[in-house]
Motif scaffolding. Structure first.
Motif, PDB file in Angstrom:
ATOM      1  N   ASP A  71      54.006  37.146  24.930  1.00  0.00           N
ATOM      2  CA  ASP A  71      54.373  36.624  26.246  1.00  0.00           C
ATOM      3  C   ASP A  71      54.115  37.622  27.380  1.00  0.00           C
ATOM      4  O   ASP A  71      54.464  37.361  28.536  1.00  0.00           O
ATOM      5  CB  ASP A  71      55.834  36.173  26.257  1.00  0.00           C
ATOM      6  CG  ASP A  71      56.797  37.305  25.920  1.00  0.00           C
ATOM      7  OD1 ASP A  71      56.348  38.365  25.424  1.00  0.00           O
ATOM      8  OD2 ASP A  71      58.010  37.121  26.152  1.00  0.00           O
ATOM      9  N   THR A  72      53.486  38.775  27.064  1.00  0.00           N
ATOM     10  CA  THR A  72      53.151  39.751  28.104  1.00  0.00           C
ATOM     11  C   THR A  72      52.090  39.144  29.015  1.00  0.00           C
ATOM     12  O   THR A  72      51.033  38.720  28.543  1.00  0.00           O
ATOM     13  CB  THR A  72      52.612  41.059  27.492  1.00  0.00           C
ATOM     14  OG1 THR A  72      53.573  41.582  26.582  1.00  0.00           O
ATOM     15  CG2 THR A  72      52.319  42.084  28.582  1.00  0.00           C
ATOM     16  N   PRO A  73      52.367  39.060  30.308  1.00  0.00           N
ATOM     17  CA  PRO A  73      51.390  38.425  31.209  1.00  0.00           C
ATOM     18  C   PRO A  73      50.079  39.213  31.294  1.00  0.00           C
ATOM     19  O   PRO A  73      50.063  40.434  31.140  1.00  0.00           O
ATOM     20  CB  PRO A  73      52.103  38.409  32.567  1.00  0.00           C
ATOM     21  CG  PRO A  73      53.207  39.395  32.455  1.00  0.00           C
ATOM     22  CD  PRO A  73      53.537  39.551  31.002  1.00  0.00           C
ATOM     23  N   ILE A  74      48.993  38.483  31.508  1.00  0.00           N
ATOM     24  CA  ILE A  74      47.681  39.087  31.733  1.00  0.00           C
ATOM     25  C   ILE A  74      47.409  38.986  33.223  1.00  0.00           C
ATOM     26  O   ILE A  74      47.367  37.885  33.781  1.00  0.00           O
ATOM     27  CB  ILE A  74      46.589  38.350  30.936  1.00  0.00           C
ATOM     28  CG1 ILE A  74      46.886  38.436  29.446  1.00  0.00           C
ATOM     29  CG2 ILE A  74      45.217  38.947  31.259  1.00  0.00           C
ATOM     30  CD1 ILE A  74      45.973  37.583  28.587  1.00  0.00           C
ATOM     31  N   ASP A  75      47.257  40.137  33.868  1.00  0.00           N
ATOM     32  CA  ASP A  75      47.009  40.180  35.303  1.00  0.00           C
ATOM     33  C   ASP A  75      45.528  40.379  35.571  1.00  0.00           C
ATOM     34  O   ASP A  75      44.886  41.209  34.920  1.00  0.00           O
ATOM     35  CB  ASP A  75      47.788  41.331  35.955  1.00  0.00           C
ATOM     36  CG  ASP A  75      49.292  41.161  35.819  1.00  0.00           C
ATOM     37  OD1 ASP A  75      49.780  40.027  35.995  1.00  0.00           O
ATOM     38  OD2 ASP A  75      49.966  42.172  35.520  1.00  0.00           O
ATOM     39  N   THR A  76      44.994  39.630  36.523  1.00  0.00           N
ATOM     40  CA  THR A  76      43.614  39.825  36.957  1.00  0.00           C
ATOM     41  C   THR A  76      43.638  40.845  38.087  1.00  0.00           C
ATOM     42  O   THR A  76      44.267  40.626  39.119  1.00  0.00           O
ATOM     43  CB  THR A  76      42.988  38.501  37.432  1.00  0.00           C
ATOM     44  OG1 THR A  76      42.977  37.596  36.325  1.00  0.00           O
ATOM     45  CG2 THR A  76      41.580  38.709  37.949  1.00  0.00           C
ATOM     46  N   ARG A  77      42.973  41.975  37.883  1.00  0.00           N
ATOM     47  CA  ARG A  77      42.918  43.042  38.884  1.00  0.00           C
ATOM     48  C   ARG A  77      41.753  42.861  39.846  1.00  0.00           C
ATOM     49  O   ARG A  77      41.825  43.268  40.993  1.00  0.00           O
ATOM     50  CB  ARG A  77      42.813  44.411  38.196  1.00  0.00           C
ATOM     51  CG  ARG A  77      44.006  44.755  37.354  1.00  0.00           C
ATOM     52  CD  ARG A  77      45.201  44.918  38.239  1.00  0.00           C
ATOM     53  NE  ARG A  77      46.366  45.290  37.456  1.00  0.00           N
ATOM     54  CZ  ARG A  77      47.592  45.113  37.883  1.00  0.00           C
ATOM     55  NH1 ARG A  77      47.805  44.572  39.058  1.00  0.00           N
ATOM     56  NH2 ARG A  77      48.598  45.469  37.140  1.00  0.00           N
ATOM     57  N   TRP A  78      40.652  42.287  39.338  1.00  0.00           N
ATOM     58  CA  TRP A  78      39.456  42.052  40.161  1.00  0.00           C
ATOM     59  C   TRP A  78      38.584  41.049  39.442  1.00  0.00           C
ATOM     60  O   TRP A  78      38.491  41.054  38.222  1.00  0.00           O
ATOM     61  CB  TRP A  78      38.688  43.356  40.362  1.00  0.00           C
ATOM     62  CG  TRP A  78      37.470  43.205  41.213  1.00  0.00           C
ATOM     63  CD1 TRP A  78      37.403  43.254  42.582  1.00  0.00           C
ATOM     64  CD2 TRP A  78      36.127  42.964  40.766  1.00  0.00           C
ATOM     65  NE1 TRP A  78      36.109  43.052  43.002  1.00  0.00           N
ATOM     66  CE2 TRP A  78      35.303  42.862  41.898  1.00  0.00           C
ATOM     67  CE3 TRP A  78      35.552  42.801  39.516  1.00  0.00           C
ATOM     68  CZ2 TRP A  78      33.933  42.633  41.813  1.00  0.00           C
ATOM     69  CZ3 TRP A  78      34.189  42.566  39.426  1.00  0.00           C
ATOM     70  CH2 TRP A  78      33.395  42.485  40.582  1.00  0.00           C
TER      71      TRP A  78
END
Length: 181
Positions: A7-14
């Motif tokens: 459940d760890t979110p995946i963040d889009t950095r670019w």
């Protein structure tokens, strides 16, 4: 590195046209945008003189040098749902000027799984016919090499001595095994 919890979110950095930089927990990685992947072609040409492999050489901006590689290209870049086999046929002709009568899909592989989520489908092309010059599309300036299989190791040594980068997939030729039917 421990596996992140599901459940760890995946963040889009670019995100750009072709790549996306993502972070999940403390792990940073790059993925292909729009879910596209690559087709890589091991093209084997046979004649009375023996078996040859078709390699390509082109300038790679991240390395700032020419790189010796197997022909390859993106699957689904311009056409959603494109099959790897269709992309491989197109890329083989664009890059090398060859068409193949026979295709065999070896499987899906990962280039650098600790840093990049990209996969590629490896296909073996045989029964080659030269139908053009190759060289890629405008601006690619691809150099085509037809190298006797028995001389691949020496060819790689010579290209490296010239300052050419060697794509890791070329090492598959040095290790053998994929050429058996």
């Amino acid at each position: 590195m421990t596996r992140p919890a599901p459940d760890t979110p995946i963040d889009t950095r670019w995100e750009g046209r072709f790549i996306t930089v993502r972070q999940q927990g403390t792990w940073e990685y790059v993925s292909r945008s729009r879910g596209i992947h690559a087709a890589v072609i091991l093209a084997i040409d046979e004649d009375a003189a023996g078996r040859h492999v078709i390699l390509v050489e082109q300038y790679r901006v991240p390395l700032k040098i020419n790189c010796l590689e197997l022909p390859a290209g993106l699957v689904g870049d311009d056409m959603a749902g494109e099959a790897a086999e269709i992309a491989a046929e197109r890329e083989l002709e664009e890059e090398t000027g060859y068409r193949a009568r026979h295709w065999r899909t070896v499987g899906e592989f990962y280039s650098s799984p600790g840093m990049v989520s990209e996969s590629f489908t490896l296909l073996v092309a045989t029964g080659l016919t030269r139908v053009g010059e190759g060289g890629g599309v405008d601006g690619e300036e691809i150099i085509v090499h037809r190298v006797p299989l028995a001389d691949v190791a020496d060819f790689v040594v010579a290209k490296r001595a010239e300052g050419c980068g060697i794509d890791v997939r070329v090492a598959m030729l040095l290790a053998g095994g994929l050429l058996a039917e």
